[in-house]
Design a protein around this motif. Structure first.
Motif, PDB file in Angstrom:
ATOM      1  N   VAL A 110      27.408   3.630 -12.668  1.00 59.27           N
ATOM      2  CA  VAL A 110      26.110   2.321 -12.012  1.00 59.27           C
ATOM      3  C   VAL A 110      25.339   2.562 -11.810  1.00 59.27           C
ATOM      4  N   LEU A 111      23.840   2.781 -12.109  1.00 56.75           N
ATOM      5  CA  LEU A 111      22.969   3.456 -11.773  1.00 56.75           C
ATOM      6  C   LEU A 111      21.817   2.710 -11.523  1.00 56.75           C
ATOM      7  N   ASP A 112      21.010   3.112 -10.052  1.00 55.11           N
ATOM      8  CA  ASP A 112      19.740   2.838  -9.992  1.00 55.11           C
ATOM      9  C   ASP A 112      18.797   3.587 -10.849  1.00 55.11           C
ATOM     10  N   TYR A 113      17.270   2.417 -10.646  1.00 59.68           N
ATOM     11  CA  TYR A 113      15.871   2.599 -11.290  1.00 59.68           C
ATOM     12  C   TYR A 113      15.257   2.164 -10.880  1.00 59.68           C
ATOM     13  N   PHE A 114      14.100   2.307 -10.727  1.00 56.95           N
ATOM     14  CA  PHE A 114      12.857   1.911 -10.074  1.00 56.95           C
ATOM     15  C   PHE A 114      11.720   2.891 -10.955  1.00 56.95           C
ATOM     16  N   ARG A 115      10.031   2.013 -10.674  1.00 52.46           N
ATOM     17  CA  ARG A 115       9.333   2.147 -10.858  1.00 52.46           C
ATOM     18  C   ARG A 115       8.145   1.788  -9.386  1.00 52.46           C
ATOM     19  N   ARG A 116       6.616   1.940 -10.134  1.00 49.12           N
ATOM     20  CA  ARG A 116       5.569   1.487  -9.241  1.00 49.12           C
ATOM     21  C   ARG A 116       5.561   0.593 -10.437  1.00 49.12           C
ATOM     22  N   SER A 117       5.281  -0.929  -9.591  1.00 51.12           N
ATOM     23  CA  SER A 117       4.373  -1.574 -10.894  1.00 51.12           C
ATOM     24  C   SER A 117       2.695  -1.192 -10.833  1.00 51.12           C
ATOM     25  N   ALA A 118       1.830  -1.707 -11.892  1.00 56.33           N
ATOM     26  CA  ALA A 118       0.407  -1.724 -11.736  1.00 56.33           C
ATOM     27  C   ALA A 118       0.255  -2.445 -10.887  1.00 56.33           C
ATOM     28  N   ASP A 119       0.979  -3.359 -10.129  1.00 58.17           N
ATOM     29  CA  ASP A 119      -0.324  -3.649  -9.124  1.00 58.17           C
ATOM     30  C   ASP A 119       0.720  -3.531  -7.695  1.00 58.17           C
ATOM     31  N   GLU A 120       1.359  -2.092  -7.837  1.00 56.43           N
ATOM     32  CA  GLU A 120       1.583  -1.277  -7.033  1.00 56.43           C
ATOM     33  C   GLU A 120       2.685  -2.644  -6.223  1.00 56.43           C
ATOM     34  N   ARG A 121       3.909  -2.431  -6.844  1.00 57.42           N
ATOM     35  CA  ARG A 121       5.102  -3.796  -6.135  1.00 57.42           C
ATOM     36  C   ARG A 121       6.196  -2.418  -6.911  1.00 57.42           C
ATOM     37  N   MET A 122       7.608  -2.288  -5.935  1.00 60.44           N
ATOM     38  CA  MET A 122       8.329  -1.607  -6.266  1.00 60.44           C
ATOM     39  C   MET A 122       9.408  -2.522  -6.987  1.00 60.44           C
ATOM     40  N   LEU A 123       9.904  -2.346  -8.247  1.00 64.78           N
ATOM     41  CA  LEU A 123      10.448  -2.773  -9.153  1.00 64.78           C
ATOM     42  C   LEU A 123      11.437  -2.315  -8.580  1.00 64.78           C
ATOM     43  N   PHE A 124      13.469  -2.897  -9.126  1.00 60.54           N
ATOM     44  CA  PHE A 124      14.358  -1.499  -8.360  1.00 60.54           C
ATOM     45  C   PHE A 124      14.956  -2.683  -9.143  1.00 60.54           C
ATOM     46  N   GLY A 125      15.791  -2.559 -10.011  1.00 60.42           N
ATOM     47  CA  GLY A 125      16.988  -2.857 -10.845  1.00 60.42           C
ATOM     48  C   GLY A 125      18.034  -1.920 -10.341  1.00 60.42           C
ATOM     49  N   ALA A 140       0.796  -1.433   0.109  1.00 52.81           N
ATOM     50  CA  ALA A 140      -0.423   0.536  -0.012  1.00 52.81           C
ATOM     51  C   ALA A 140       1.159   1.349  -0.518  1.00 52.81           C
ATOM     52  N   ASP A 141       1.663   1.537   1.097  1.00 54.25           N
ATOM     53  CA  ASP A 141       2.518   2.779   1.009  1.00 54.25           C
ATOM     54  C   ASP A 141       3.542   2.677  -0.637  1.00 54.25           C
ATOM     55  N   VAL A 142       4.155   1.882  -1.683  1.00 55.78           N
ATOM     56  CA  VAL A 142       5.487   2.072  -2.883  1.00 55.78           C
ATOM     57  C   VAL A 142       4.008   3.185  -3.561  1.00 55.78           C
ATOM     58  N   ARG A 143       2.497   3.344  -3.477  1.00 53.85           N
ATOM     59  CA  ARG A 143       1.960   4.864  -3.799  1.00 53.85           C
ATOM     60  C   ARG A 143       2.569   6.297  -3.448  1.00 53.85           C
ATOM     61  N   GLU A 144       3.063   5.656  -2.120  1.00 54.69           N
ATOM     62  CA  GLU A 144       3.447   7.186  -1.664  1.00 54.69           C
ATOM     63  C   GLU A 144       4.762   7.703  -2.134  1.00 54.69           C
ATOM     64  N   MET A 145       5.544   6.585  -2.648  1.00 54.99           N
ATOM     65  CA  MET A 145       7.228   7.065  -1.994  1.00 54.99           C
ATOM     66  C   MET A 145       7.384   7.165  -4.296  1.00 54.99           C
ATOM     67  N   ILE A 146       6.629   7.196  -5.172  1.00 57.10           N
ATOM     68  CA  ILE A 146       5.738   7.607  -6.274  1.00 57.10           C
ATOM     69  C   ILE A 146       5.170   8.179  -6.786  1.00 57.10           C
ATOM     70  N   PRO A 147       4.098   9.507  -5.637  1.00 57.63           N
ATOM     71  CA  PRO A 147       2.996   9.477  -6.040  1.00 57.63           C
ATOM     72  C   PRO A 147       2.342   9.918  -7.305  1.00 57.63           C
ATOM     73  N   GLY A 148       3.491  10.166  -8.381  1.00 61.51           N
ATOM     74  CA  GLY A 148       2.976   9.808  -9.425  1.00 61.51           C
ATOM     75  C   GLY A 148       3.633   9.289 -10.974  1.00 61.51           C
ATOM     76  N   ASN A 149       3.795   8.418 -10.126  1.00 61.00           N
ATOM     77  CA  ASN A 149       4.369   6.698 -11.206  1.00 61.00           C
ATOM     78  C   ASN A 149       4.715   6.886 -12.015  1.00 61.00           C
ATOM     79  N   GLU A 150       5.513   8.406 -12.115  1.00 66.36           N
ATOM     80  CA  GLU A 150       7.414   8.120 -12.899  1.00 66.36           C
ATOM     81  C   GLU A 150       7.833   7.157 -12.725  1.00 66.36           C
ATOM     82  N   ALA A 151       8.627   6.750 -13.720  1.00 67.80           N
ATOM     83  CA  ALA A 151       9.802   6.219 -13.420  1.00 67.80           C
ATOM     84  C   ALA A 151      10.715   6.487 -13.174  1.00 67.80           C
ATOM     85  N   VAL A 152      12.415   6.374 -12.784  1.00 66.67           N
ATOM     86  CA  VAL A 152      13.400   6.978 -11.634  1.00 66.67           C
ATOM     87  C   VAL A 152      14.373   6.197 -11.965  1.00 66.67           C
ATOM     88  N   ALA A 153      15.684   7.170 -12.361  1.00 72.59           N
ATOM     89  CA  ALA A 153      17.244   6.408 -12.893  1.00 72.59           C
ATOM     90  C   ALA A 153      17.351   7.725 -11.920  1.00 72.59           C
TER      91      ALA A 153
END
Length: 419
Positions: free
Chosen positions: A279-294, A261-274
């Protein structure tokens, strides 16, 4: 690393393919069932060409079905490097075509109703004063290119969009965004099939015989074609030996948490981020509100030890709120990088074309590559040739020393990330 690929688990496009059985004649043969290959198959079939695509595993098995899903214009090399390689005029043409690649991606999603959860919005995040200056330089560069220029978010404005203590600033990007890459790849493949292309999975190419008619050998049949596109990327191996030294397979890895439930609060606008690290971190919310993190890479292509633990540790540095999170999916795969990180297009003969070396920046650009290949085969090669004019060098050291040479070359950038 046995937790599995989140994209495979949430696949929503059914595609029926099987191995090639017997000989076949086509106008164009394609090696590789990723986005480049299926996009080329679609655009060629829509032009009336008879197309046979050959994939060693299943469609979308490689980087196209495993990547971070971040779709953005430009190149892994950076626009400044592209300008230095080809000059200002060609660099501007390449930028414009990369913007076309993003537009094409969204057009194809809408046209074929591909269920790949497209989202517009991206944040380029800086964690050091030096990187904030890079964001300011990027704003100036985008303005010179005539591209949309976003705001640089700081302080409370940044925290409202990215609830992480790690970053000093972030540049808004309304052009870029994110998708479910496997569903997108399969959706394009289904569209190519509907247009008349023949797609064969579990069909490894064992030998290519050049000539006026190219003969492409597989274990159970030979495809004869007037043209060949090689689009195997990091998984091509030594099949086309003249190409092998120009790319290096690099392993990349992604984790997905449980739905939270708190993933939405971490990236409220649902942007992808890098972030802006080498050697970068990149992450985003999935459609089912998981944190995808690479964020991890392996230059040996072998998964790093304790990968699940180290991936979660990196994610916790960005979002301490993930304390106690479960990693439900963990997967990886290889991307093909070039020495300059610029894409590598060209010809091995008049009727043998190749596209490779997207260097982890290919979600949108690979779809455009397929379109440009179709144009070139149809006799309109000017745009393909702008990409083919980018100069490339082989990795030094030959096959045995390629990885050690790359590790030495990247040590500087890893150390710079720490400063």
């Amino acid at each position: 690393m046995t937790l599995g690929n989140y994209y495979e688990a949430t696949k929503r496009v059914e595609l029926s393919t099987g191995p090639l059985e017997g000989d076949l004649t086509a106008d164009v043969a394609i090696i590789g069932g990723g986005i480049t290959g299926v996009s080329a198959a679609l655009h060629l079939a829509e032009r009336g060409y008879k197309v046979a695509l050959l994939e060693a595993e299943h469609i979308g098995w490689g980087a196209s079905g495993r990547n971070g899903g971040q779709a953005l214009p430009g190149f892994a090399a950076g626009q400044g490097k592209i300008k230095a390689l080809v000059g200002a005029q060609r660099a501007k043409s390449l930028w414009d075509m990369s913007m076309e690649g993003v537009a094409l991606l969204h057009e194809q999603i809408a046209r074929f109703a591909i269920p790949c959860d497209p989202v517009r919005g991206y944040l380029h995040a800086a964690m050091k004063p030096r990187q904030v200056r890079e964001l300011e330089e990027t704003q100036e560069e985008l303005a010179e290119l005539g591209a949309p220029v976003g705001r640089i978010l700081r302080g409370a404005d940044l925290r409202a969009r990215l609830a992480s203590p790690k970053y000093l600033a972030a540049l808004e990007d309304g052009v870029s965004g994110h998708i479910h890459p496997l569903n997108y790849t399969l959706g394009l493949a289904a569209a190519a099939q509907a247009a008349g292309a023949q797609l064969f999975s579990q069909t490894r190419v064992t030998k290519v015989e050049p000539g006026r008619t190219v003969r492409v050998h597989t274990p159970r049949g030979v495809v004869q074609a007037g043209f060949l596109l090689t689009a195997g990327g990091a998984y091509l191996g030594d099949l086309m030996r003249p190409l092998a030294g120009y790319i290096m397979p690099v392993g990349t890895y992604i984790m997905a948490t449980e739905p939270r439930a708190d993933v939405r609060e971490m990236i409220p606008g649902n942007e992808a981020v890098a972030d802006l690290n080498f050697v970068l971190d990149y992450f985003r919310r999935s459609a089912d509100e998981r944190m995808l993190f690479g964020g991890r890479v392996s230059y040996s292509t072998l998964p790093p030890p304790s990968l699940k633990h180290s991936m979660l540790k990196r994610a916790l540095r960005v979002f301490p709120q993930l304390a106690g999170a479960r990693v439900e999916y963990l997967w990886g795969g290889n991307v093909d990088i070039t020495q300059s990180r610029a894409p590598h297009f060209g010809r091995l003969a008049d009727n043998i074309l190749f596209c490779q070396g997207f260097s982890g920046h290919g979600v949108a650009l690979t779809g455009l590559a397929g379109k440009l290949v179709a144009e070139a085969i149809a006799g309109q090669a000017e745009r393909f040739d702008v990409f083919a004019a980018i100069p490339h060098a082989r990795f030094p050291g030959g096959r045995a020393l390629r990885v050690p040479a790359l590790l030495l070359a990247t040590t500087y950038f890893r150390l710079r990330d720490m400063l």
